[in-house]
Design an enzyme around this catalytic site. Structure first.
Site, PDB file in Angstrom:
ATOM      1  N   ASP A 159       0.842  -1.206   0.000  1.00 16.61           N
ATOM      2  CA  ASP A 159       0.000   0.000   0.000  1.00 16.61           C
ATOM      3  C   ASP A 159       0.874   1.251   0.000  1.00 16.61           C
ATOM      4  OD1 ASP A 159      -2.377  -1.697   0.409  1.00 16.61           O
ATOM      5  OD2 ASP A 159      -1.434  -2.065   2.341  1.00 16.61           O
ATOM      6  N   HIS A 187      -4.643  -3.310   6.548  1.00 22.41           N
ATOM      7  CA  HIS A 187      -4.434  -3.602   5.127  1.00 22.41           C
ATOM      8  C   HIS A 187      -5.769  -4.058   4.552  1.00 22.41           C
ATOM      9  CE1 HIS A 187      -3.033  -5.056   1.330  1.00 22.41           C
ATOM     10  NE2 HIS A 187      -3.555  -6.233   1.598  1.00 22.41           N
TER      11      HIS A 187
HETATM   12  P1  NAI Z   1      -1.889 -18.278  -3.909  1.00 18.61           P
HETATM   13  O1  NAI Z   1      -3.234 -18.869  -3.708  1.00 18.61           O
HETATM   14  O2  NAI Z   1      -1.286 -18.214  -5.270  1.00 18.61           O
HETATM   15  O3  NAI Z   1      -0.858 -19.034  -2.969  1.00 18.61           O
HETATM   16  C1  NAI Z   1      -1.109 -19.333  -1.640  1.00 18.61           C
HETATM   17  C2  NAI Z   1      -0.335 -20.592  -1.315  1.00 18.61           C
HETATM   18  O4  NAI Z   1      -0.459 -20.824   0.088  1.00 18.61           O
HETATM   19  C3  NAI Z   1      -0.862 -21.832  -2.016  1.00 18.61           C
HETATM   20  O5  NAI Z   1       0.208 -22.479  -2.691  1.00 18.61           O
HETATM   21  C4  NAI Z   1      -1.402 -22.688  -0.880  1.00 18.61           C
HETATM   22  O6  NAI Z   1      -1.217 -24.072  -1.101  1.00 18.61           O
HETATM   23  C5  NAI Z   1      -0.541 -22.196   0.281  1.00 18.61           C
HETATM   24  N1  NAI Z   1      -1.098 -22.481   1.603  1.00 18.61           N
HETATM   25  C6  NAI Z   1      -2.391 -22.475   1.995  1.00 18.61           C
HETATM   26  N2  NAI Z   1      -2.496 -22.844   3.284  1.00 18.61           N
HETATM   27  C7  NAI Z   1      -1.241 -23.054   3.726  1.00 18.61           C
HETATM   28  C8  NAI Z   1      -0.693 -23.472   4.969  1.00 18.61           C
HETATM   29  N3  NAI Z   1      -1.486 -23.738   6.013  1.00 18.61           N
HETATM   30  N4  NAI Z   1       0.641 -23.592   5.070  1.00 18.61           N
HETATM   31  C9  NAI Z   1       1.437 -23.338   4.019  1.00 18.61           C
HETATM   32  N5  NAI Z   1       0.984 -22.974   2.813  1.00 18.61           N
HETATM   33  C10 NAI Z   1      -0.342 -22.824   2.669  1.00 18.61           C
HETATM   34  O7  NAI Z   1      -1.971 -16.833  -3.241  1.00 18.61           O
HETATM   35  P2  NAI Z   1      -0.980 -15.603  -3.438  1.00 18.61           P
HETATM   36  O8  NAI Z   1      -1.419 -14.793  -4.599  1.00 18.61           O
HETATM   37  O9  NAI Z   1       0.415 -16.094  -3.385  1.00 18.61           O
HETATM   38  O10 NAI Z   1      -1.332 -14.742  -2.134  1.00 18.61           O
HETATM   39  C11 NAI Z   1      -1.055 -15.221  -0.839  1.00 18.61           C
HETATM   40  C12 NAI Z   1      -1.734 -14.353   0.206  1.00 18.61           C
HETATM   41  O11 NAI Z   1      -1.203 -13.039   0.193  1.00 18.61           O
HETATM   42  C13 NAI Z   1      -3.244 -14.184   0.022  1.00 18.61           C
HETATM   43  O12 NAI Z   1      -3.844 -14.311   1.309  1.00 18.61           O
HETATM   44  C14 NAI Z   1      -3.392 -12.762  -0.474  1.00 18.61           C
HETATM   45  O13 NAI Z   1      -4.644 -12.228  -0.139  1.00 18.61           O
HETATM   46  C15 NAI Z   1      -2.276 -12.105   0.285  1.00 18.61           C
HETATM   47  N6  NAI Z   1      -1.829 -10.813  -0.247  1.00 18.61           N
HETATM   48  C16 NAI Z   1      -1.502  -9.830   0.657  1.00 18.61           C
HETATM   49  C17 NAI Z   1      -1.054  -8.598   0.242  1.00 18.61           C
HETATM   50  C18 NAI Z   1      -0.715  -7.537   1.242  1.00 18.61           C
HETATM   51  O14 NAI Z   1      -0.445  -6.415   0.798  1.00 18.61           O
HETATM   52  N7  NAI Z   1      -0.675  -7.762   2.537  1.00 18.61           N
HETATM   53  C19 NAI Z   1      -0.922  -8.306  -1.187  1.00 18.61           C
HETATM   54  C20 NAI Z   1      -1.244  -9.394  -2.062  1.00 18.61           C
HETATM   55  C21 NAI Z   1      -1.685 -10.605  -1.597  1.00 18.61           C
END
Ligand code: NAI
Length: 328
Positions: A159, A187
């Protein structure tokens, strides 16, 4: 060179993980003198994909990459961790109520907090990226009573970077000239990007903009809803920019913010600026010698006060909700 630093990354096979791991391996997280050992945590179904990423990391022949281990067990993944990037989370799916979302994430961040408590290194630093990031960080923290509370942080750096870029664009200035911008609060769409203390080439940014309508009706909503804009355009959520922000967050925490500037991190409140103690809320922070401190003494005008209070109220509600669910 020093001994390798253990960096645990959860959700390693996800899209942020894919953008993040190569940059960690190349030295952009902890600097060019620090070798890293990656400890990847995934759910069992995604371990094979994480192994694929590990093959590619090997093919990067990164001189600073001292090893990669892959786990589907949190206790093992966090054993000896110096830095933990908690990226994996349970996304909100159609029809999911907030309580369901919080509960599903409680099922992830409670055991991870316990695992950090049980086995992480004494200097552990935790960044929660997975949403709802602030409250997930609170859940993990509350299950790690032996770790100093301030080591649990959540990411608002994306952000912050978005706001810097939008402000630079408006002022026709290079991004490098924008300093002292602040993201306050959660966030989420309620976050408040504050330019009243920001500077452009040393001059007050709010005065340079001199356009409250733009601020209220374009800048703030644009930054707050940038995630949705990216999804709309890309057909997938922000990944490389999120990974970039995670790198920036840990890099600055460990190696310091530039002299004369600060950054935004969601950190446990000490009551500063009227934010209830213990809420993990975004503040202006300065980092030095591996520690951060909330920038004190900023004057908060009426425009800012209302918006900070609204975002902090949302965090307080989330805290109440996870308390009710027995997650903290
Ligand atoms: P994604 O769905 O591509 O990857 C998430 C991964 O986490 C998957 O490979 C899944 O198998 C794994 N996962 C799920 N539960 C798990 C567990 N208990 N232990 C280990 N791994 C686990 O999602 P992406 O795009 O990589 O985003 C990840 C997170 O980041 C989402 O929650 C998204 O909302 C968040 N995010 C936060 C931002 C911020 O500014 N704070 C910005 C962009 C995304």
């Amino acid at each position: 060179t020093q001994a390798p630093v253990n960096v645990t990354v959860t959700g390693a096979a996800g899209q942020i993980g894919y953008a993040l791991l190569f940059r960690i391996a190349s030295g952009q997280l902890l600097g060019p003198d620090t070798p890293v050992k990656l400890r990847l945590l995934e759910i069992p179904q995604a371990v094979k994909a994480a192994e694929g990423t590990a093959l590619e990391l090997e093919d990067g022949a990164f001189p600073l990459l001292a090893g990669i281990d892959i786990f589907d067990d949190a206790k093992q993944a966090f054993a000896g961790a110096n830095v933990a990037l908690l990226v994996g989370a349970r996304p909100r799916t159609k029809g999911m109520e907030r309580a369901d979302l919080l509960e599903a994430n409680g099922g992830i961040f409670k055991p991870q907090g316990e695992a950090i408590n049980a086995g992480a290194a004494d200097d552990i630093r935790v960044l929660v990226v997975g949403n709802p990031a602030n409250t997930n960080a609170l859940i993990a923290q509350s299950h790690a009573p032996d770790v100093p509370a301030e080591r649990f942080t959540a990411m608002t750096r994306l952000d912050h970077n978005r706001a810097v870029a939008q402000l630079a664009k408006k002022l026709n200035a290079p991004v490098g000239e924008i300093t002292k911008l602040t993201i306050w609060g959660n966030h989420s769409a309620s976050q408040y990007p504050d330019i009243f203390h920001a500077e452009v080439g040393g001059r007050n940014a709010a005065e340079a903009v001199n356009d409250e309508k733009w601020l209220a009706e374009e800048f703030i909503p644009r930054v707050a809803k940038r995630g949705a804009e990216i999804i709309e355009a890309r057909g997938a959520s922000s990944a490389a920019s999120a990974a970039n922000a995670a790198i920036d967050h840990i890099h600055d925490w460990v190696l310091g913010t530039p002299e004369g500037d600060w950054t935004s991190m969601a950190v446990p409140s000490d009551g500063s600026y009227g934010v209830p103690e213990g809420l993990i809320s975004s503040f202006p922070v300065r980092c030095r010698d591996g520690k951060y401190e909330i920038v004190q003494g900023l004057e908060i005008n009426e425009f800012s006060r209302t918006r900070i209070d609204a975002s902090v109220a949302e965090l307080a509600e989330e805290r109440e909700a996870v308390k009710k669910l027995g997650l903290i």
